[in-house]
Enzyme design. Sequence first.
Site, short mmCIF file in Angstrom:
data_model
loop_
_atom_site.label_atom_id
_atom_site.label_comp_id
_atom_site.label_asym_id
_atom_site.label_seq_id
_atom_site.Cartn_x
_atom_site.Cartn_y
_atom_site.Cartn_z
N HIS B 443 -2.48 -25.39 -10.27
CA HIS B 443 -3.60 -25.39 -11.21
C HIS B 443 -4.60 -26.50 -10.93
CE1 HIS B 443 -2.14 -22.60 -14.62
NE2 HIS B 443 -2.36 -21.99 -13.49
N ARG B 550 -10.65 -16.97 -21.52
CA ARG B 550 -9.26 -17.30 -21.87
C ARG B 550 -9.28 -17.94 -23.25
NH1 ARG B 550 -9.87 -19.82 -16.72
NH2 ARG B 550 -8.81 -18.63 -15.09
N ARG B 586 -10.01 -12.31 -23.62
CA ARG B 586 -8.60 -11.97 -23.45
C ARG B 586 -7.83 -12.56 -24.63
NH1 ARG B 586 -5.47 -14.17 -18.31
NH2 ARG B 586 -5.42 -16.07 -19.56
N GLU B 685 -1.67 -7.20 -13.92
CA GLU B 685 -0.98 -8.31 -13.28
C GLU B 685 0.41 -7.89 -12.83
OE1 GLU B 685 -1.82 -11.86 -16.28
OE2 GLU B 685 -1.64 -9.89 -17.17
N ASN B 708 -3.88 -13.52 -9.29
CA ASN B 708 -2.90 -14.59 -9.10
C ASN B 708 -1.52 -14.15 -9.56
OD1 ASN B 708 -5.37 -15.73 -8.78
ND2 ASN B 708 -4.96 -17.53 -10.00
N ASP B 709 -1.45 -13.67 -10.80
CA ASP B 709 -0.15 -13.24 -11.30
C ASP B 709 0.32 -11.99 -10.59
OD1 ASP B 709 0.60 -15.23 -13.00
OD2 ASP B 709 -0.45 -14.43 -14.73
N ARG B 719 3.72 -19.33 -8.57
CA ARG B 719 2.60 -20.08 -7.97
C ARG B 719 2.60 -21.54 -8.36
NH1 ARG B 719 -1.45 -19.65 -12.20
NH2 ARG B 719 -0.85 -17.87 -13.46
N CYS B 756 -10.56 -10.60 -11.98
CA CYS B 756 -10.85 -11.91 -12.58
C CYS B 756 -9.89 -12.97 -12.08
CB CYS B 756 -10.84 -11.84 -14.10
SG CYS B 756 -9.21 -11.49 -14.79
#
Lengths: 218, 815
Positions: B443, B550, B586, B685, B708-709, B719, B756
């Site tokens: 992150h 988010r 979201r 995801e 990413n997920d 990750r 996204c």
Amino acid sequence: MTSTTGCTAASTVAAVRAAAEAITEHKVELTTLDRQIGDGDHGENLARGFAAVLSKLDTEQPATPGAVLKLVATTLISTVGGASGPLFGTAFLRAATTAGDEPELDGPMVAAVLAAARDGVVSRGKAEPQDKTMVDALIPAVAAAEKAATEGADPAQVLHAAAQAADQGAADTTDLQARKGRASYLGERSVGHVDPGARSTAYLLAAMAGAVETEHSR
Amino acid sequence: MTVGLVLVSHSRQLADGVAALAAQMAPDVSIEPAGGTDTDEIGTSFEKISEALNAADSGDGVVVLYDLGSAQLTTETAIEFADQEQAARWRMVDAPLVEGAIAAAVAAAGGADLDAVAAAARTAAGAATGGSGSAAGNSGQGPGPEPDTMAEEHRPEPPGIPAVGQVQIVNPLGLHARPSAELARSLAGTSATVRIGRPGEREVDLRSVLGVVGLALRGGDQVQIRVWGPDGAAVLGRLEQAIRSGFGEADQPAGGVPASDAEPRVVGDVVHATAGANGLALGPLVRLGALPATLPDGASIPAESEQQAAEQLDAAVIAAAKTLAGQGEFGQAHAALVADPQLRSLAAKRLADGAAGAWWHAVNEQADRLEASGDELVAARGVDLREAGLSVLAELGVHLDRIGPAVSGAVALAPDLGPAEVPELVRRGAVGAVLSGSSTTAHAVIVARGLGLPLVLRTGSALDRWPSGTTVLVDGDAGTVQIDPPQAVADNARRRIAEAEQRAEELRAAAAEPLVLPDGRRVLIAANIGSQADAVAAVANGAEAVGLLRTELLVLDRNPYPDEDAQTADLTAIFDELGDRPVVVRVLDAGGDKPVATLDVGPQRNGFLGVRGLRYLLENPHLLRTQLRAICRAAVGHRISVMAPMVTVGTEAQAFREAVDDAVDSLRQDDVPHARPEQIGIMIEVPAAALAAEQFAGVVDFFSVGSNDLTSYLMAADRTEPGVAELLDPQSPALQRILDALTTTAAREHIPVAVCGEMAGMPDQALGLVRRGVFELSMAPAKIPAIKHLLRSALASEAAGGRGTTAVGAAADRA
């Protein structure tokens, strides 16, 4: 002045002959540049390759600009050693593919041919802008060519625009540090010298521009 | 007929020699050397390579191995010049020339197909660098012949009683391709049958190099060797001796360390590590985390009694752990560290110094011990412990600053950073950062990319010997750190930094214009945001929309959990910044790596594979209802859509849609001003959702790929775990294929797809996503100008490349 300003097989042959002369003329300078930051064979290698191209052109008469470019590609690739052979060869090969079977190339086509050559070199050599390679001459050259073509320039003018930008691009490599090829081993010591690949690219384009112009004003 | 082999080298002698060596192990395979120039000088020859390729190809394909850079260039060109139908069955493999050639030759001799032979060569590459590689012949495609070594265990044993010996492998990398080949070669001239394997486990024939490599025997492993034949004992003795000799590798670095974790390459004064966040930075090196081992005098106030100090400390530990648990994945790990009872009992010995002094002493003692372990992973925990310990000190009223004011204009060096530390660095004027550890998907690294802070990571110990204050040049694109660059280089860098700033300014100006494809389709370049500050940055960078708002940050630090009015106010403030841009909100993605302090989410039950995202909200419908009501209330006068995270099956999406309907109905009944969300979408995801996307047709209005997920779940790689970072490769065929499957189904079902995740902002991925028909790319605000510029020029050059018409090209230019 002739009625056509398109780039024919004949004018392409003239352009290649002029390019060969330019390389021979600047052989010593290119070799000297390469000796400063590479292995010192750039001028010799290219001159040998273009000499072979000239002797092929004495016996063969390709019918289209694309066929001329393909002949140059195959000849350079088998006669120029080092990384330059595959790189210049690929440039001319991609250019030939884009030119296709067209009997005559107009301004936008010449720009497209140059763009294909650039893309070939970038994909083969994996060099990025500012890596101090021939790409640093090709990218501005293609941008200038495309701009000129959009503004309605004829092939000679498109090539002139490309040559001028390539010349500036080559000069600008002086300040760059090499990140590709053998010059990259020198690290910051490569700063302060013009990249020989960028320089020869500029010479080639300038010679071709001049030849096409002369051919068309005949 | 078998797969052929071409060996390209700068040296004729080298190519010929390797060909001869490989031919000894695989006499029936066509192995063609192509070394040296046409005149046999050092270099490569287009003609020789072309001829070798044609000669080696019997119709089953050719695997090509090469030595140095221009050998690769010339080979690539030869393949490009060749007949494309034929060239389609020619594979270049990047592998060590000798080991790759032997592994490939043996596989080809065993009748393996092209894929399997290429895999065998690649396996040799993996074995040589310590990676595990994939077992050759395991390509699993079609009924192609498998190397016979795979069925070895099912073969009957030879007659007679074997000589049996057991020996320990001493060279760290064990029996990879070269030692295996050496053992196999040592059997030349004997008729003995030899089998090798771990004691009591699967055995393979020692003559099968691939089979032996497939056992993955490493330094320290015991192996059993059984030899049948008249000279069995003598052969056994020779083999044991060869294994004990270590094959000349015994002094290589110890212990199964994957190559990716090895020290970075240091060439001259340049450290080549891993690129983290783009950009150049030049400045003095400032180390973070150099905290004092003892507290300044007077910082720790002695308590009236040890009992009282103990109580103060316990309260501080509990408070700090609770705060940390709400601060992302690092915070959660830190919470566990400070709550460790061992630390508490170490502190108990010094409570007479006061709670703060006792605590800090215990933290340092424990951290020193961890850092002295010699194991990189354990040592990293020591750094974490000191960082985590600070928050307990803060609770006790003692503030030690890890970052400090010195970072202004400097390059910060730390083992790793927490995600919250990156914005703090930027705020205090740091120009770049270098991390000795971390991973490209951590992150902190993602945050650095978003903020445009140049960052290089995984430099290991390469910078340890340079004092703070040394000028370094950080190249976040190349992943390099140059120590004390010479004047000319520094000046050049300064110029490039200034130019980059100017370019960024120009790009930002150009980014305000929309992006239109040559076919007239418009692609929205949107921002991912999580706060009002992000919304401001999104507008400044030319975001046409917000593809992901988010909401975790809005509730994270809130105690108590924010009610409907508070959430409405927060959202209204953000929406007002964005005006009439479409925004996708979201709903809360609690769990996974996103803990929420005031909610009951734990690392196990609510972890990556647990009750996370929409699963959690459906279990706690009041939270979902409150949030949806707040979103609808704030939506008045704006263009708002909602989406749900972590959706696996159609029924969950259906439940989400019903929750939205319920929230809207309840607002209507309460006569509260509100607006219904324009669209209802879901995140993609989970691989199951991506692969069976048709189940959402008629239920949702759009998909948004959380790459990413999706990558994490697809590759089974966390990750936040540096050890598996290499697996999270956006180029991996599995990920590319799942994206193809998703976008194909979505197109058929007329469901628009947005992206996204990080992929949307990767220059090398964005164009591929656009080509797949994605209608919106949503990324960190700072990335928008560059990505937009890149897409625009790529599309324009495609149009100019002859395929598009001039008119379309001009349209793309105007866009």
